[in-house]
Motif scaffolding. Structure first.
Motif, PDB file in Angstrom:
ATOM      1  N   VAL A   1      51.715 -29.237 -65.105  1.00  0.00           N
ATOM      2  CA  VAL A   1      51.513 -30.383 -64.595  1.00  0.00           C
ATOM      3  C   VAL A   1      52.663 -30.528 -63.220  1.00  0.00           C
ATOM      4  O   VAL A   1      52.030 -31.228 -62.100  1.00  0.00           O
ATOM      5  N   MET A   2      53.649 -30.271 -63.527  1.00  0.00           N
ATOM      6  CA  MET A   2      54.815 -30.405 -62.829  1.00  0.00           C
ATOM      7  C   MET A   2      55.162 -29.607 -61.567  1.00  0.00           C
ATOM      8  O   MET A   2      55.939 -29.674 -60.539  1.00  0.00           O
ATOM      9  N   MET A   3      54.337 -28.346 -62.032  1.00  0.00           N
ATOM     10  CA  MET A   3      54.750 -27.318 -60.675  1.00  0.00           C
ATOM     11  C   MET A   3      54.524 -27.556 -59.328  1.00  0.00           C
ATOM     12  O   MET A   3      55.558 -27.201 -58.686  1.00  0.00           O
ATOM     13  N   PRO A   4      53.659 -28.165 -58.913  1.00  0.00           N
ATOM     14  CA  PRO A   4      53.394 -28.654 -57.505  1.00  0.00           C
ATOM     15  C   PRO A   4      54.902 -29.313 -56.889  1.00  0.00           C
ATOM     16  O   PRO A   4      55.421 -29.113 -55.628  1.00  0.00           O
ATOM     17  N   PHE A   5      55.384 -30.119 -57.799  1.00  0.00           N
ATOM     18  CA  PHE A   5      56.626 -30.946 -57.183  1.00  0.00           C
ATOM     19  C   PHE A   5      57.745 -29.689 -56.943  1.00  0.00           C
ATOM     20  O   PHE A   5      58.692 -29.873 -56.026  1.00  0.00           O
ATOM     21  N   MET A   6      58.025 -28.835 -57.819  1.00  0.00           N
ATOM     22  CA  MET A   6      59.009 -27.854 -57.734  1.00  0.00           C
ATOM     23  C   MET A   6      58.749 -27.059 -56.609  1.00  0.00           C
ATOM     24  O   MET A   6      59.573 -26.743 -55.707  1.00  0.00           O
ATOM     25  N   VAL A   7      57.294 -26.718 -56.242  1.00  0.00           N
ATOM     26  CA  VAL A   7      57.172 -25.686 -55.310  1.00  0.00           C
ATOM     27  C   VAL A   7      57.237 -26.465 -54.075  1.00  0.00           C
ATOM     28  O   VAL A   7      57.790 -25.720 -53.120  1.00  0.00           O
ATOM     29  N   LEU A   8      56.708 -27.808 -53.902  1.00  0.00           N
ATOM     30  CA  LEU A   8      57.189 -28.281 -52.719  1.00  0.00           C
ATOM     31  C   LEU A   8      58.635 -28.517 -52.235  1.00  0.00           C
ATOM     32  O   LEU A   8      59.053 -28.374 -51.205  1.00  0.00           O
ATOM     33  N   SER A   9      59.140 -28.885 -53.281  1.00  0.00           N
ATOM     34  CA  SER A   9      60.733 -29.049 -52.881  1.00  0.00           C
ATOM     35  C   SER A   9      61.283 -27.815 -52.559  1.00  0.00           C
ATOM     36  O   SER A   9      62.167 -27.767 -51.448  1.00  0.00           O
ATOM     37  N   VAL A  10      61.117 -26.687 -53.251  1.00  0.00           N
ATOM     38  CA  VAL A  10      61.682 -25.330 -52.522  1.00  0.00           C
ATOM     39  C   VAL A  10      61.161 -24.932 -51.285  1.00  0.00           C
ATOM     40  O   VAL A  10      61.754 -24.702 -50.446  1.00  0.00           O
ATOM     41  N   TRP A  11      59.650 -25.258 -51.132  1.00  0.00           N
ATOM     42  CA  TRP A  11      59.087 -25.072 -49.891  1.00  0.00           C
ATOM     43  C   TRP A  11      59.623 -25.608 -48.613  1.00  0.00           C
ATOM     44  O   TRP A  11      60.092 -25.138 -47.682  1.00  0.00           O
ATOM     45  N   ALA A  12      60.213 -27.022 -49.005  1.00  0.00           N
ATOM     46  CA  ALA A  12      60.880 -27.767 -47.912  1.00  0.00           C
ATOM     47  C   ALA A  12      62.051 -27.183 -47.653  1.00  0.00           C
ATOM     48  O   ALA A  12      62.692 -27.049 -46.330  1.00  0.00           O
ATOM     49  N   ALA A  13      62.902 -26.840 -48.770  1.00  0.00           N
ATOM     50  CA  ALA A  13      64.180 -25.996 -48.386  1.00  0.00           C
ATOM     51  C   ALA A  13      63.932 -24.731 -47.680  1.00  0.00           C
ATOM     52  O   ALA A  13      64.948 -24.545 -46.836  1.00  0.00           O
ATOM     53  N   LEU A  14      62.993 -23.973 -47.848  1.00  0.00           N
ATOM     54  CA  LEU A  14      62.558 -22.715 -47.258  1.00  0.00           C
ATOM     55  C   LEU A  14      62.387 -22.965 -45.614  1.00  0.00           C
ATOM     56  O   LEU A  14      62.660 -22.228 -44.790  1.00  0.00           O
TER      57      LEU A  14
ATOM     58  N   GLN B   1      71.150 -20.868 -50.291  1.00  0.00           N
ATOM     59  CA  GLN B   1      70.436 -21.869 -49.232  1.00  0.00           C
ATOM     60  C   GLN B   1      69.029 -22.829 -49.819  1.00  0.00           C
ATOM     61  O   GLN B   1      69.050 -23.770 -49.369  1.00  0.00           O
ATOM     62  N   ILE B   2      68.440 -22.132 -50.799  1.00  0.00           N
ATOM     63  CA  ILE B   2      67.432 -23.033 -51.439  1.00  0.00           C
ATOM     64  C   ILE B   2      67.641 -23.620 -52.655  1.00  0.00           C
ATOM     65  O   ILE B   2      66.879 -24.621 -53.152  1.00  0.00           O
ATOM     66  N   MET B   3      69.058 -23.404 -53.122  1.00  0.00           N
ATOM     67  CA  MET B   3      69.499 -23.964 -54.120  1.00  0.00           C
ATOM     68  C   MET B   3      69.384 -25.645 -54.341  1.00  0.00           C
ATOM     69  O   MET B   3      69.069 -26.332 -55.448  1.00  0.00           O
ATOM     70  N   PRO B   4      69.806 -26.342 -53.280  1.00  0.00           N
ATOM     71  CA  PRO B   4      69.630 -27.714 -53.035  1.00  0.00           C
ATOM     72  C   PRO B   4      68.112 -28.079 -53.297  1.00  0.00           C
ATOM     73  O   PRO B   4      68.010 -29.184 -54.010  1.00  0.00           O
ATOM     74  N   GLY B   5      67.115 -27.384 -52.889  1.00  0.00           N
ATOM     75  CA  GLY B   5      65.802 -27.636 -53.006  1.00  0.00           C
ATOM     76  C   GLY B   5      65.275 -27.313 -54.476  1.00  0.00           C
ATOM     77  O   GLY B   5      64.585 -28.212 -54.911  1.00  0.00           O
ATOM     78  N   VAL B   6      65.979 -26.394 -54.980  1.00  0.00           N
ATOM     79  CA  VAL B   6      65.524 -25.992 -56.607  1.00  0.00           C
ATOM     80  C   VAL B   6      66.289 -27.338 -57.214  1.00  0.00           C
ATOM     81  O   VAL B   6      65.362 -27.828 -58.014  1.00  0.00           O
ATOM     82  N   LEU B   7      67.387 -27.813 -57.008  1.00  0.00           N
ATOM     83  CA  LEU B   7      68.034 -28.900 -57.828  1.00  0.00           C
ATOM     84  C   LEU B   7      67.410 -30.020 -57.645  1.00  0.00           C
ATOM     85  O   LEU B   7      67.153 -30.803 -58.699  1.00  0.00           O
ATOM     86  N   SER B   8      67.136 -30.555 -56.431  1.00  0.00           N
ATOM     87  CA  SER B   8      66.184 -31.766 -56.191  1.00  0.00           C
ATOM     88  C   SER B   8      64.873 -31.781 -56.776  1.00  0.00           C
ATOM     89  O   SER B   8      64.390 -32.647 -57.316  1.00  0.00           O
ATOM     90  N   GLY B   9      64.128 -30.500 -56.701  1.00  0.00           N
ATOM     91  CA  GLY B   9      63.037 -30.372 -57.474  1.00  0.00           C
ATOM     92  C   GLY B   9      63.128 -30.651 -59.031  1.00  0.00           C
ATOM     93  O   GLY B   9      62.522 -31.268 -59.815  1.00  0.00           O
ATOM     94  N   ALA B  10      64.269 -30.095 -59.428  1.00  0.00           N
ATOM     95  CA  ALA B  10      64.397 -30.121 -60.863  1.00  0.00           C
ATOM     96  C   ALA B  10      64.645 -31.508 -61.103  1.00  0.00           C
ATOM     97  O   ALA B  10      64.321 -31.912 -62.600  1.00  0.00           O
TER      98      ALA B  10
ATOM     99  N   PRO C   1      60.563 -18.480 -57.031  1.00  0.00           N
ATOM    100  CA  PRO C   1      59.892 -17.387 -56.488  1.00  0.00           C
ATOM    101  C   PRO C   1      58.491 -17.599 -55.801  1.00  0.00           C
ATOM    102  O   PRO C   1      58.034 -16.974 -54.993  1.00  0.00           O
ATOM    103  N   GLU C   2      57.536 -18.535 -56.479  1.00  0.00           N
ATOM    104  CA  GLU C   2      56.148 -18.766 -56.025  1.00  0.00           C
ATOM    105  C   GLU C   2      56.330 -19.350 -54.621  1.00  0.00           C
ATOM    106  O   GLU C   2      55.670 -19.060 -53.725  1.00  0.00           O
ATOM    107  N   ALA C   3      57.281 -20.324 -54.282  1.00  0.00           N
ATOM    108  CA  ALA C   3      57.572 -20.911 -53.190  1.00  0.00           C
ATOM    109  C   ALA C   3      57.939 -19.787 -52.118  1.00  0.00           C
ATOM    110  O   ALA C   3      57.428 -19.814 -50.932  1.00  0.00           O
ATOM    111  N   TYR C   4      58.879 -18.987 -52.519  1.00  0.00           N
ATOM    112  CA  TYR C   4      59.368 -17.914 -51.624  1.00  0.00           C
ATOM    113  C   TYR C   4      58.331 -17.016 -51.156  1.00  0.00           C
ATOM    114  O   TYR C   4      58.252 -16.533 -50.112  1.00  0.00           O
TER     115      TYR C   4
END
Ligand SMILES: Nc1ncnc2c1ncn2[C@@H]1O[C@H](COP(=O)(O)OP(=O)(O)O)[C@@H](O)[C@H]1O
Ligand SMILES: [Mg+2]
Lengths: 346, 291
Positions: B167-180, B209-218, B91-94
């Motif tokens: 600590v890990m949040m930026p990696f998730m946000v960046l990954s979802v951001w890229a998908a967005l 559509q952003i699920m792949p980004g969430v999953l690779s961030g995961a 949600p943060e990335a969105y």
């Protein structure tokens, strides 16, 4: 009786006025094109009708009801985007079904209407394909089917054909026109391609820098351009500086050594616009010299240097001998083939 | 092309990659192979490391429930951390993506900024806020009478998950951001024009559509969390060990290198299997979105 009405609509982004004083009445079933160069505000106008942007001033009415008060999701308009904006994670059939699903159409009827819509755009048998596995033309058809299946009151098309190659574009133009004729949906097409606008529309709205330059049938805008911009934008044209001489009787329009009876209502310096295909070679008229002669199959294209500036002449290849390069000629045209405007700044 | 020239051009890529390749072999592959070999050596309190081939360490890990519990804790913490970052980060990335230009770059900086600060410093921050009676937040809440005893944070799994998620949040946000960024900018308008409301647009159009980004961030967050050292070491201390802190202890405190090597090897193998497996699943599942 106007079906869709735009009443002095304007849109500002910050201090920049992008659309200004835009008034238009669209009849039911009419096919209208917004034609103008890139950045003149066509998309902005379309998005205001769609509801993605709110007009800064003015009113938009559909069947007399204020459209701007209705949420975009409830307007019931069909929109085809320039990028198509298909849902990539859904199949063609799921894409088309989405709008029906949102309207709560029962499953059986939905499947039937989706099938019919895809068949109408020539995509029967492609139901289970994903957009990414379709060609540009096929994606375009899915987008059209998706917009039409909800039986929209107005169909809005934003440069739908600009991503297709020339041959496919021509095919789609013909198909689009046929589909629109068959189902009779009121349609607004945004395009910067004058050929597309002319071959598809009932009426063209020529726009420049957020303002309407002219509204008219394709023939009117081509043959009686209301401004220099319109005549330049819609195909090739020749603009000659001329004067109207009211000291003689009857008054005369004089362009170099070409003269004709002056039209009423104008005097002093004017601009005369003549389409290249309306100019002929004769024994008298505007003195000119042919600079280049280009053979283009069904016609000849001449670039001339006349006493009123450069001129382009197009002659049908009817088997007659044509003058060669360097030859001195006289250009003439019938008075009804020209349009005359007061010359600005003179 | 002559045979010699052909040979030369075939050798060129190897020659060009040689420096990087040597570095890769020298600092990664060789130590890795040595670690794996080390895990089969023997060790005794007085005799030290004996270079023999036995399964003693592996047998100990397989039979002693202490190791099963520790590995289970490691992965439980990694999974919970991953879930937390996904629930907050997507949600943060969105929201970030929908902001207008100036705010967008400002908040992107706020999110990525912490990456410039040492993990140790960031984790110590949590310790300062919640560490026992002297923790700032605990003191405040207690003086306000909101709580009677300090909130348990240090040396708890909850504390570890929260600090790791931070600590890990930026990696998730960046990954979802890229998908967005790959979303068609008009896609939400398209759905809206077809009659979809905001909730439906998010659930039916944006999420898939952003699920792949969430999953690779995961995958990134999971593997980094499972092998994290600094945060578990500070929050969990020596009471609540995870695989990385245990291996560290075996190497540097007990000096039982072979056992530490076995723990490290097992962690690596488990992570590689999980990451490769889930990556393959994701790619198969989202083939049509990626293409
Ligand atoms: N959201 C926006 N904010 C500021 N300016 C905009 C925005 N959208 C469009 N414009 C400006 O409005 C003008 C018209 O844009 P547009 O309607 O897209 O033109 P067209 O579709 O005719 O090419 C352009 O100059 C563009 O830069
Ligand atoms: Mg546009």
């Amino acid at each position: 009786m106007a079906y869709l009405e735009l009443d002095r609509v304007a849109k500002q982004f910050g201090t920049q006025t992008v659309v200004d004083d835009f008034s238009l009445s669209v009849g039911k079933g009419e096919f209208i094109s917004f034609l103008g160069p890139s950045g003149c505000g066509k998309t902005t106008t379309l998005q205001m009708i769609a509801g993605f942007l709110d007009p800064t001033r003015g009113a938009i009415r559909l069947e007399g009801k204020d459209l701007t008060a209705i949420h975009p999701a409830k307007r019931g308009l069909g929109i085809v985007f320039q990028s198509y904006a298909l849902f990539p994670h859904m199949t063609a059939a799921e894409n088309v079904a989405f709008g029906l699903e949102m309207r709560g159409v029962p499953r059986g009827e939905r499947a039937e209407r989706v099938r019919a819509a895809l068949a109408m755009v020539g995509l029967a048998g492609y139901e289970d394909r994903h957009p990414r596995r379709m060609s540009g033309g096929q994606q375009q058809r899915v987008a059209l089917a998706r917009a039409l299946v909800i039986k929209p009151s107005v169909l809005l098309l934003d440069e739908p054909l600009s991503n297709l190659d020339a041959k496919l574009r021509e095919e789609m133009q013909i198909e689009l026109r046929q589909i629109q004729r068959t189902i009779g949906t009121t349609t607004i097409l945004v395009t910067h391609d004058q050929n597309e606008a002319m071959s598809l529309s009932d009426r063209i709205v020529v726009m420049s820098q957020g303002k309407i330059e002219q509204i008219g049938t394709p023939q009117e805008t081509y043959e009686k351009p209301a401004s220099a911009f319109v005549s330049q934008f819609l195909g090739k044209t020749n603009d000659f500086a001329a004067t109207i001489d009211r000291t003689v009787s009857p008054t005369q329009l004089v362009a170099g050594s070409w003269r004709a009876p002056a039209p009423a209502g104008l005097s002093g310096p004017v601009t005369v616009s003549v389409r290249p295909e309306r100019i002929g070679f004769d024994d008298a008229g505007l003195t000119a010299k042919i600079v280049t002669r280009i053979f283009q199959g069904n016609h000849w294209l001449f670039q001339c240097e006349s006493e009123c500036g450069p001129a382009i002449v197009i002659r049908q290849n009817d088997g007659q001998a044509q003058p060669g390069e360097g030859e001195a000629v006289h250009l003439t045209w019938r008075p009804e083939d020209m349009s005359v405007r007061a010359r600005a700044g003179a | 092309m002559s045979a010699a020239a052909e040979e030369r051009s075939a050798r060129a890529p190897w020659a060009l990659t040689a420096p990087a390749l040597m570095l890769f072999v020298g600092v990664l592959l060789i130590p890795l192979a040595m670690t794996v070999m080390l895990s089969f050596h023997d060790w005794g309190q007085y005799k030290g490391i004996e270079p023999v081939f036995i399964l003693k360490n592996w047998h100990e890990i397989a039979t002693d429930p202490y190791y099963a519990e520790m590995f289970w804790r490691t992965f439980r913490i990694a999974i919970l951390t991953t879930l937390l970052t996904a629930l907050l980060g997507a949600p943060e990335a969105y929201i970030l993506n929908r902001m207008s230009g100036r705010w967008k770059s400002f908040f992107l900086l706020v999110i990525l900024g912490p990456l410039l600060i040492s993990v140790v410093a960031r984790t110590l921050g949590w310790a300062l806020l919640f560490g026992g009676n002297n923790g700032l937040v605990n003191k405040l809440l207690m003086s306000l009478g909101a709580i009677r005893s300090p909130l348990p944070f240090m040396f708890t799994e909850t504390g570890m998950v929260i600090a790791l998620a931070h600590v890990m949040m930026p990696f998730m946000v960046l990954s979802v951001w890229a998908a967005l960024q790959r979303l068609d900018p008009q896609i939400e308008n398209a759905a809206m024009s077809l009659g979809a409301g905001p909730a439906t647009i998010i659930r039916r159009i944006v999420m898939p559509q952003i699920m792949p980004g969430v999953l690779s961030g995961a995958i990134i967050v999971f593997s980094l969390s499972a092998s994290a050292f600094a945060t578990p070491a500070i929050i969990g201390g020596r009471r609540l060990k995870v695989a990385a802190t245990l291996a560290y202890d075996e190497f540097l405190n007990t000096l039982n290198w072979p056992l530490g090597a076995a723990v490290a090897t097992l962690l690596l193998v488990a992570l590689v299997l999980i990451v490769v497996g889930s990556n393959a699943l994701i790619e198969r599942r989202y083939a049509e979105v990626f293409r």
